[in-house]
Scaffold this motif. Structure first.
Motif, PDB file in Angstrom:
ATOM      1  N   ASN A 168       0.831  -1.212   0.000  1.00 40.82           N
ATOM      2  CA  ASN A 168       0.000   0.000   0.000  1.00 40.82           C
ATOM      3  C   ASN A 168       0.862   1.258   0.000  1.00 40.82           C
ATOM      4  OD1 ASN A 168       0.884   0.441   2.667  1.00 40.82           O
ATOM      5  ND2 ASN A 168      -0.949  -0.501   3.558  1.00 40.82           N
ATOM      6  N   ALA A 169       0.222   2.406  -0.040  1.00 41.59           N
ATOM      7  CA  ALA A 169       0.945   3.680  -0.148  1.00 41.59           C
ATOM      8  C   ALA A 169       1.806   3.948   1.076  1.00 41.59           C
ATOM      9  CB  ALA A 169      -0.059   4.822  -0.348  1.00 41.59           C
ATOM     10  N   GLN A 170       1.323   3.580   2.257  1.00 42.15           N
ATOM     11  CA  GLN A 170       2.112   3.832   3.474  1.00 42.15           C
ATOM     12  C   GLN A 170       3.407   3.030   3.461  1.00 42.15           C
ATOM     13  OE1 GLN A 170       0.558   2.404   7.272  1.00 42.15           O
ATOM     14  NE2 GLN A 170       1.272   4.279   8.295  1.00 42.15           N
ATOM     15  N   TRP A 171       3.318   1.762   3.106  1.00 40.23           N
ATOM     16  CA  TRP A 171       4.519   0.926   3.031  1.00 40.23           C
ATOM     17  C   TRP A 171       5.497   1.481   2.001  1.00 40.23           C
ATOM     18  CZ3 TRP A 171       7.424  -1.683  -0.461  1.00 40.23           C
ATOM     19  CH2 TRP A 171       8.300  -2.667   0.005  1.00 40.23           C
ATOM     20  N   ASN A 172       5.000   1.869   0.847  1.00 39.12           N
ATOM     21  CA  ASN A 172       5.872   2.389  -0.200  1.00 39.12           C
ATOM     22  C   ASN A 172       6.516   3.709   0.203  1.00 39.12           C
ATOM     23  OD1 ASN A 172       6.087   0.858  -2.861  1.00 39.12           O
ATOM     24  ND2 ASN A 172       3.915   0.634  -2.396  1.00 39.12           N
ATOM     25  N   ARG A 173       5.766   4.541   0.914  1.00 36.06           N
ATOM     26  CA  ARG A 173       6.354   5.781   1.413  1.00 36.06           C
ATOM     27  C   ARG A 173       7.491   5.473   2.381  1.00 36.06           C
ATOM     28  NH1 ARG A 173       7.688  10.991   0.400  1.00 36.06           N
ATOM     29  NH2 ARG A 173       7.711  12.243   2.303  1.00 36.06           N
ATOM     30  N   GLY A 174       7.275   4.523   3.283  1.00 36.63           N
ATOM     31  CA  GLY A 174       8.326   4.148   4.223  1.00 36.63           C
ATOM     32  C   GLY A 174       9.539   3.568   3.523  1.00 36.63           C
ATOM     33  N   ALA A 175       9.308   2.718   2.535  1.00 38.46           N
ATOM     34  CA  ALA A 175      10.415   2.127   1.786  1.00 38.46           C
ATOM     35  C   ALA A 175      11.204   3.204   1.050  1.00 38.46           C
ATOM     36  CB  ALA A 175       9.878   1.088   0.805  1.00 38.46           C
ATOM     37  N   TYR A 176      10.494   4.144   0.461  1.00 39.58           N
ATOM     38  CA  TYR A 176      11.147   5.240  -0.272  1.00 39.58           C
ATOM     39  C   TYR A 176      12.027   6.071   0.649  1.00 39.58           C
ATOM     40  CZ  TYR A 176      11.519   9.709  -2.800  1.00 39.58           C
ATOM     41  OH  TYR A 176      11.985  10.861  -3.401  1.00 39.58           O
ATOM     42  N   LEU A 177      11.529   6.381   1.840  1.00 38.22           N
ATOM     43  CA  LEU A 177      12.301   7.190   2.782  1.00 38.22           C
ATOM     44  C   LEU A 177      13.500   6.420   3.323  1.00 38.22           C
ATOM     45  CD1 LEU A 177       9.394   8.885   4.773  1.00 38.22           C
ATOM     46  CD2 LEU A 177      10.878   9.943   3.055  1.00 38.22           C
ATOM     47  N   VAL A 178      13.321   5.171   3.692  1.00 37.94           N
ATOM     48  CA  VAL A 178      14.400   4.378   4.280  1.00 37.94           C
ATOM     49  C   VAL A 178      15.476   4.066   3.253  1.00 37.94           C
ATOM     50  CG1 VAL A 178      14.974   2.126   5.265  1.00 37.94           C
ATOM     51  CG2 VAL A 178      12.990   3.386   6.116  1.00 37.94           C
ATOM     52  N   GLN A 179      15.056   3.656   2.071  1.00 37.72           N
ATOM     53  CA  GLN A 179      16.021   3.249   1.050  1.00 37.72           C
ATOM     54  C   GLN A 179      16.678   4.444   0.365  1.00 37.72           C
ATOM     55  OE1 GLN A 179      14.258   0.493  -1.760  1.00 37.72           O
ATOM     56  NE2 GLN A 179      13.170  -0.600  -0.147  1.00 37.72           N
ATOM     57  N   GLY A 180      15.945   5.560   0.270  1.00 44.00           N
ATOM     58  CA  GLY A 180      16.431   6.699  -0.483  1.00 44.00           C
ATOM     59  C   GLY A 180      16.890   7.851   0.369  1.00 44.00           C
ATOM     60  N   LEU A 181      15.997   8.822   0.607  1.00 47.49           N
ATOM     61  CA  LEU A 181      16.386  10.035   1.327  1.00 47.49           C
ATOM     62  C   LEU A 181      16.998   9.759   2.698  1.00 47.49           C
ATOM     63  CD1 LEU A 181      13.621  12.733   0.676  1.00 47.49           C
ATOM     64  CD2 LEU A 181      16.081  12.932   0.238  1.00 47.49           C
ATOM     65  N   GLY A 182      16.427   8.818   3.423  1.00 46.64           N
ATOM     66  CA  GLY A 182      16.953   8.524   4.756  1.00 46.64           C
ATOM     67  C   GLY A 182      18.307   7.841   4.729  1.00 46.64           C
ATOM     68  N   HIS A 183      18.664   7.234   3.616  1.00 52.79           N
ATOM     69  CA  HIS A 183      19.919   6.493   3.387  1.00 52.79           C
ATOM     70  C   HIS A 183      20.353   5.699   4.618  1.00 52.79           C
ATOM     71  CE1 HIS A 183      21.264  10.585   4.616  1.00 52.79           C
ATOM     72  NE2 HIS A 183      22.405  10.048   5.027  1.00 52.79           N
ATOM     73  N   CYS A 184      19.399   4.956   5.193  1.00 49.75           N
ATOM     74  CA  CYS A 184      19.653   4.244   6.449  1.00 49.75           C
ATOM     75  C   CYS A 184      20.702   3.146   6.296  1.00 49.75           C
ATOM     76  CB  CYS A 184      18.350   3.649   6.981  1.00 49.75           C
ATOM     77  SG  CYS A 184      17.029   4.855   7.237  1.00 49.75           S
ATOM     78  N   ASN A 185      20.724   2.492   5.140  1.00 47.25           N
ATOM     79  CA  ASN A 185      21.654   1.378   4.970  1.00 47.25           C
ATOM     80  C   ASN A 185      23.100   1.840   4.913  1.00 47.25           C
ATOM     81  OD1 ASN A 185      21.528  -1.544   4.747  1.00 47.25           O
ATOM     82  ND2 ASN A 185      22.459  -1.318   2.721  1.00 47.25           N
ATOM     83  N   GLU A 186      23.333   3.134   4.704  1.00 48.05           N
ATOM     84  CA  GLU A 186      24.699   3.637   4.649  1.00 48.05           C
ATOM     85  C   GLU A 186      25.414   3.435   5.989  1.00 48.05           C
ATOM     86  OE1 GLU A 186      26.092   4.894   1.872  1.00 48.05           O
ATOM     87  OE2 GLU A 186      24.269   4.908   0.643  1.00 48.05           O
ATOM     88  N   CYS A 187      24.654   3.415   7.079  1.00 47.50           N
ATOM     89  CA  CYS A 187      25.235   3.127   8.395  1.00 47.50           C
ATOM     90  C   CYS A 187      24.870   1.727   8.884  1.00 47.50           C
ATOM     91  CB  CYS A 187      24.784   4.151   9.427  1.00 47.50           C
ATOM     92  SG  CYS A 187      25.578   5.761   9.285  1.00 47.50           S
ATOM     93  N   HIS A 188      23.625   1.317   8.648  1.00 54.84           N
ATOM     94  CA  HIS A 188      23.128   0.060   9.220  1.00 54.84           C
ATOM     95  C   HIS A 188      23.424  -1.128   8.317  1.00 54.84           C
ATOM     96  CE1 HIS A 188      20.902   1.824  12.646  1.00 54.84           C
ATOM     97  NE2 HIS A 188      20.807   2.883  11.848  1.00 54.84           N
ATOM     98  N   ALA A 189      24.666  -1.200   7.848  1.00 55.14           N
ATOM     99  CA  ALA A 189      25.099  -2.311   7.004  1.00 55.14           C
ATOM    100  C   ALA A 189      26.598  -2.477   7.155  1.00 55.14           C
ATOM    101  CB  ALA A 189      24.749  -2.056   5.539  1.00 55.14           C
ATOM    102  N   SER A 190      27.064  -3.675   6.942  1.00 56.89           N
ATOM    103  CA  SER A 190      28.505  -3.903   6.919  1.00 56.89           C
ATOM    104  C   SER A 190      29.063  -3.435   5.580  1.00 56.89           C
ATOM    105  CB  SER A 190      28.799  -5.396   7.119  1.00 56.89           C
ATOM    106  OG  SER A 190      28.190  -6.160   6.087  1.00 56.89           O
ATOM    107  N   ARG A 191      30.353  -3.194   5.531  1.00 57.82           N
ATOM    108  CA  ARG A 191      31.012  -2.750   4.299  1.00 57.82           C
ATOM    109  C   ARG A 191      32.217  -3.639   4.015  1.00 57.82           C
ATOM    110  NH1 ARG A 191      29.602   2.316   2.202  1.00 57.82           N
ATOM    111  NH2 ARG A 191      28.042   3.407   3.478  1.00 57.82           N
ATOM    112  N   ASN A 192      32.506  -3.775   2.726  1.00 63.77           N
ATOM    113  CA  ASN A 192      33.660  -4.582   2.351  1.00 63.77           C
ATOM    114  C   ASN A 192      34.919  -3.719   2.341  1.00 63.77           C
ATOM    115  OD1 ASN A 192      33.714  -3.152  -0.096  1.00 63.77           O
ATOM    116  ND2 ASN A 192      32.692  -4.780  -1.239  1.00 63.77           N
TER     117      ASN A 192
END
Length: 406
Positions: A168-192
Motif C-alpha cells: 500500500n501507499a504507506q509501506w511504499n512511502r516508508g520504503a522510499y524514505l528508508v532506502q532513499g532520502l533517509g539512506h539508512c543502509n549507509e550506516c546500518h550495514a557492513s562494508r567490504n
C-alpha cells in the motif's frame, strides 16, 4: 472498465507520495533536505547552514563536504536542476566527475526527480556563502577518481525508487524514505574492503567506519535488532530520541537532532511500517566468550549494583521515560560490545528534541572504572536478564578508551 479502474487504484496506492501535499516548492524542499539529513554533513561546526566544510572521515582518508549554497564560485550557483539531479541520481558532479561514495548517492539515486527539483529550489533560495572547498586527504590510490568507474560497475545500481504494487501507499512511502532520502543502509550495514555496503540482507547492521559505533540491525522480525519493538517504539525513537526499548546515542543522536525529529507523524509511521516488514533474521553469531566470562560477570554484577542499578534497576528494566532498560536493549546486545563500552566510558547523551527538550543523560565512567572493571560491568549487562551476548575484554575497553572515535 472495471479492470482499468482496479489497475489505476492499485497504481495510486503504491505511489510513494508525500505524507502531506507541499505548501510550496521551497517548504517542500526544505523538509526533504531536512529528512535527508543534509545538514549533518554539509554544515560545519559554527559554520553557515549548508555551506560545507565539515570533514567526513572514511577509512581511506578525509573528505570535506562541499558548499550547497548558491555561491557561484564555491557552491551550487552554476549548477542547474539537471546537474543537481545528476549528482543525486548518478553520483556525478555538474562537470561529469564521479563523486566519491562518502556522498551517499548509492541511496540518493532512488530520490524522484520531483523531490530532487524541490531540494534544488530550496538550496538555491539560501543566502550565498563563499566557502572554498578544501582538498581531500585520501590516500593513494583511493584519490584516483578514475578507479570510480570500476567501483560503480561493481557496487552501484542506479535508478529511482519503483513502488511495489503489492504494497500500500504507506509501506511504499516508508520504503522510499528508508532506502532513499533517509539512506539508512549507509550506516546500518557492513562494508567490504572497498567501502561498498552490503544490501543482502538489507539493514542487517554493521560497524560505522571510523566512528567506532555499531549501527544495529533494524528488522523488527524474529532475531532482528528491533525484535519486540512496536511501531510506536520506532516512531518515539525517531521523533524524541528515546523509547521504552532504547535511546538514540552516538551518531544516531545527531541524526535524530537534525533530521528524524522533524519527520511528520505520517512519515515516521510509514518508516515503522516498512521496518516491520523486513524479513526475520538468522540468529546473531556472537563472538566467543572469555574462558572466565562467568567469573568476570560476577565481578561486574557488584560494579553494576554500585554504579548502575539506581538508575537502570537491579532487574535491568530501567525507570520510566528517564532511564532506558538494559534488558533486551539492542545497544547492549549488538554483536561487538562496542556500543556498551562507549557508553560506559564516555556517557550516554540523547539529543534534546522538541518533544524531549531536557533529556536525562548518563555520566561517563572513564575516570571511575579501570579497563578491567569496565570490561566486567559491560560483560555482566551483556550476560544478564537473558541478553545472552558475548563478553568483552579489558583489551576491548583499552582500544576504545585510546581511540574514542566521534
Amino acid at each position: 472498465m472495471k479492470t482499468f479502474l482496479y489497475t489505476l487504484l492499485l497504481m495510486l496506492a503504491a505511489t510513494p507520495c508525500r505524507s502531506a501535499l507541499a505548501r510550496d516548492p521551497l517548504a517542500d524542499g526544505q523538509y526533504l533536505a531536512t529528512i535527508g539529513d543534509c545538514a549533518s554533513c554539509h554544515t560545519s561546526r559554527n559554520g553557515k547552514p549548508m555551506a560545507g566544510g565539515r570533514v567526513v572521515p572514511t577509512p581511506f582518508g578525509a573528505i570535506p563536504s562541499p558548499n550547497l549554497t548558491p555561491d557561484r564560485e564555491t557552491g551550487l550557483g552554476n549548477w542547474s536542476a539537471d546537474d543537481f539531479y545528476q549528482a543525486l541520481h548518478s553520483g556525478k558532479a555538474h562537470d561529469g566527475t564521479s563523486l566519491y561514495p562518502a556522498f551517499p548517492f548509492t541511496s540518493y539515486t532512488k530520490v524522484t526527480r520531483a523531490d530532487s527539483d524541490a531540494m534544488y529550489a530550496y538550496f538555491k533560495s539560501l543566502p550565498a556563502v563563499r566557502n572554498p572547498n578544501t582538498p581531500d586527504t585520501l590516500r593513494w590510490p583511493y584519490r584516483m577518481r578514475s578507479l570510480m568507474a570500476t567501483w560503480r560497475l561493481m557496487y552501484f545500481d542506479e535508478g529511482e525508487y519503483r513502488p511495489d504494487p503489492k504494497q500500500n501507499a504507506q509501506w511504499n512511502r516508508g520504503a522510499y524514505l528508508v532506502q532513499g532520502l533517509g539512506h539508512c543502509n549507509e550506516c546500518h550495514a557492513s562494508r567490504n574492503s572497498f567501502g561498498a555496503m552490503s544490501t543482502d540482507p538489507f539493514l542487517a547492521g554493521g560497524l560505522v567506519p571510523v566512528q567506532n559505533w555499531y549501527a544495529p540491525d533494524l528488522s523488527m522480525g524474529k532475531e532482528g535488532g528491533l525484535a519486540g519493538w512496536s511501531e510506536a517504539d520506532v516512531v518515539a525513537l525517531l521523533k524524541t530520541g528515546r523509547s521504552q526499548k532504547g535511546s538514540a546515542l552516538g551518531p544516531m543522536a545527531e541524526v535524530v537532532l537534525k533530521s528524524t525529529q522533524h519527520l511528520t507523524d505520517a512519515d515516521a509511521s510509514a518508516i515503522a511500517v516498512y521496518l516491520r516488514s523486513l524479513p526475520e533474521r538468522a540468529p546473531v553469531r556472537q563472538r566467543g566468550n572469555a574462558v572466565d566470562a562467568e567469573t568476570v560477570a560476577k565481578v561486574g554484577q557488584s560494579i553494576y549494583a554500585k554504579h548502575c542499578a539506581e538508575c537502570h534497576g537491579a532487574d535491568g528494566r530501567g525507570k520510566g521515560n528517564a532511564y532506558p532498560a538494559l534488558a533486551g536493549n539492542i545497544s547492549v546486545r549488538e554483536p561487538t560490545g562496542i556500543n556498551a563500552i562507549r557508553v560506559v566510558l564516555s556517557g550516554g547523551f540523547t539529543p534534546a528534541t522538541a518533544s524531549n527538550p531536557r533529556p536525562y543523560s548518563m555520566p561517563p565512567f572513564s575516570q571511575v572504572l579501570n579497563d578491567d572493571d569496565a570490561a566486567a560491568v559491560v560483560t555482566y549487562i551483556r550476560h544478564a536478564w537473558s541478553n545472552g551476548a558475548s563478553s568483552v575484554s579489558p583489551n576491548d575497553v583499552r582500544a576504545y578508551r585510546s581511540t574514542p572515535g566521534t
